[in-house]
Design a protein around this motif. Sequence first.
Motif, short mmCIF file in Angstrom:
data_model
loop_
_atom_site.label_atom_id
_atom_site.label_comp_id
_atom_site.label_asym_id
_atom_site.label_seq_id
_atom_site.Cartn_x
_atom_site.Cartn_y
_atom_site.Cartn_z
N PHE A 330 -0.29 12.69 18.69
CA PHE A 330 -0.56 11.26 18.73
C PHE A 330 -0.41 10.73 20.16
O PHE A 330 -1.13 9.82 20.58
CB PHE A 330 0.39 10.52 17.79
N THR A 331 0.52 11.29 20.92
CA THR A 331 0.73 10.85 22.30
C THR A 331 -0.39 11.34 23.21
O THR A 331 -0.86 10.61 24.09
CB THR A 331 2.08 11.36 22.80
N ALA A 333 -3.42 12.14 22.28
CA ALA A 333 -4.73 11.97 21.65
C ALA A 333 -5.37 13.33 21.41
O ALA A 333 -6.54 13.57 21.72
CB ALA A 333 -5.64 11.07 22.47
N SER A 334 -4.56 14.22 20.87
CA SER A 334 -5.01 15.58 20.53
C SER A 334 -5.63 16.29 21.73
O SER A 334 -6.62 17.02 21.60
CB SER A 334 -5.99 15.55 19.35
N GLY A 335 -5.04 16.09 22.90
CA GLY A 335 -5.50 16.79 24.10
C GLY A 335 -6.69 16.16 24.78
O GLY A 335 -7.30 16.80 25.64
N THR A 336 -7.02 14.90 24.43
CA THR A 336 -8.19 14.25 25.05
C THR A 336 -7.83 13.09 25.96
O THR A 336 -8.71 12.53 26.61
CB THR A 336 -9.15 13.72 23.96
N LEU A 337 -6.57 12.70 26.02
CA LEU A 337 -6.23 11.44 26.71
C LEU A 337 -6.12 11.59 28.22
O LEU A 337 -6.67 10.80 28.97
CB LEU A 337 -4.92 10.89 26.14
N PHE A 338 -5.41 12.59 28.68
CA PHE A 338 -5.14 12.73 30.13
C PHE A 338 -6.32 13.46 30.76
O PHE A 338 -6.30 14.67 30.95
CB PHE A 338 -3.83 13.48 30.34
N SER A 339 -7.35 12.69 31.09
CA SER A 339 -8.65 13.29 31.43
C SER A 339 -8.93 13.38 32.92
O SER A 339 -9.99 13.89 33.32
CB SER A 339 -9.78 12.50 30.75
N ASN A 340 -8.05 12.90 33.78
CA ASN A 340 -8.25 13.06 35.22
C ASN A 340 -8.23 14.56 35.55
O ASN A 340 -7.28 15.26 35.23
CB ASN A 340 -7.11 12.35 35.96
N PRO A 341 -9.30 15.07 36.18
CA PRO A 341 -9.33 16.52 36.47
C PRO A 341 -8.15 16.99 37.31
O PRO A 341 -7.76 18.16 37.24
CB PRO A 341 -10.65 16.68 37.24
#
Length: 651
Positions: A330-331, A333-341
Amino acid sequence: MSPKSPASPKKHHPAPTRRLTTAQALVAFLARQYTERDGRRQRLISATWGIFGHGNVAGIGQALVEAGHGGNGTAHRMPYLQGRNEQAMVHAAVGYARQSGRLSAQAVTTSIGPGATNLVTGAALATINRLPVLLLPGDTFATRPADPVLQQLEVPYAGDVSVNDCLRPVSRYFDRITRPEALIPAALQAMRILADPAETGAVTLALPQDVQAEAYDWPEEFFAERDWHIRRPAPDTYELETAVRAIRSARRPLIVAGGGVRHGAAEETLAAFTAATRIPVASTQAGKGALRHDHPADVGGIGHTGTATANELARTADLVIGVGTRFSDFTTASGTLFSNPAVRFLHLNITAFDAHKLAALPLVADARAGLEALTAALAGRGYRVDPAYETEYTGAKEAWEERVEASFATPDPTARPTQTQVLGLLDDLVTEEDILINAAGSLPGDLHKLWRTRSRDQYHVEYGYSCMGYEIPAAIGVLLATGTGQRTRPVWALVGDGTYLMNPTEIVTAVQENLPLKLLILQNHGYASIGGLSEAVGAERFGTAYRHRDADGGFTGPPLPVDLAANAASLGLRVLRATTVDDLRKALSEARDAEGPTCVYVETETPDTVSGPPPAQAWWDVPVAETASRPAAVKAREEYDRQVAARRRHL
């Protein structure tokens, strides 16, 4: 000169002992265990919850009678609390432990069989949330005079297995006391785990019913008062220097505050760190309240149930600093939230297991000690985020507050309120004294996004296990932890109809103890949260409404004629029914002032576009059927494939 006479041999004096049953010895031992942290000392096990059956009534039950009414003096008595459901007793003990800052816990005793297996859900909740509770289930005979006995599980391949073994995977420590003398090392290990902030969780001592009643000559030293120091480990020098370099090189850092901030009483230290660095702070469900809602650096909840402000910052962050969080799906977003390369992670956590998640730079330390060390190490090195970044997130926070106001607005006082309007009315009423408890359904999402937390312990949402039925017993535990020596703080248990039907039984305990529980029941005729999720994943809300069957066998008929208010009243609560916004405002105020257990019951309206909660600001992975014939599922799968493509592994 006469020769010296030989020295007389020294007489051997055996160490003093006390003859007690195993159960009596255990209860006497528990009453003398204390924790100490920062100079504050308190009982480690403050009370014992119990429901008695043949597996514990003559052992632990008899021992509690002596401990509650014997000649040991008030300091070493063991208070007893009567439960109605074994799972609920664990929830109450967990609520107590969380409110006590993990410095004090409670024990739970049950009979063998179903009484013991009913502990499993509560034990899992405690362990997942890193909260201490001591479980004392009865067990089958160690001596096996008859085989099988009542409620015994027979396992053909293993004679030493009982149903209590179900508790092994959900306990941080498990032992079966098959001989009286085996209690001594087991009890000491149990206390060590309960008092260790890096190891704590559910601890189980399974007690065969014959061993409970067996007498033994116990060394008096076993019953000496014992202090268990709660450690605040400081960070390793190398890890600290690495962390400082990472922070100083970051341009868009973001702190993610988790439950470890609260457990470590590190809120003021976090505020000092942000004052020095101006790094914004997002919070998990367990960490909400780490900063007050009106603190300039607080940007709200993060993840699937988080705010747009926090999640946009997360998407562009180049350094994510986790403090006391385990980074659940939940924190992230199932591995999609921290999207900065270029994103990197720095995890300050008291456990190395959590500190290394997401391939992070670890900073293994107590939250307060670690933040103090970081603040000191950064002092004088001139680090502070760019003023433009600070202006960006404070402006975004103001914009989000406008969305909160719109969700809470009640333009028609004669209308039936929506769920978010209910929260808005409560938000207008409470002060920093109040404590809100919730665990499951659609409320955690609304609360995480919208609630304005006013104190470090106001927000009590159990979302590690998200267990329906936690709220009412947990509120009792919180009341027990807050109601000594001062006016009891207002404690609200917020539940939907689905959660209420899961576990309302401890209402009777609140009535019995005359605890001023404030129960708020929101009736929406079904599983609202799962209904929405079902629709999103193409399952068409199947099986989520509380309605009569229709002619086709579905559940689209009229709502079931269930009167939860009448049910609550039948269990002893004073019930205030509200049908409009105005009614609800008055009922909430009256309940807050009530000195006894009180329920506010309201039927909520489906949210409209004005007052409904903002939608999810980040994704959550719930796999969708890969093949389907119904259009709803086909469309949902297309959206799922689009979202899952954004997932990345942080290596």
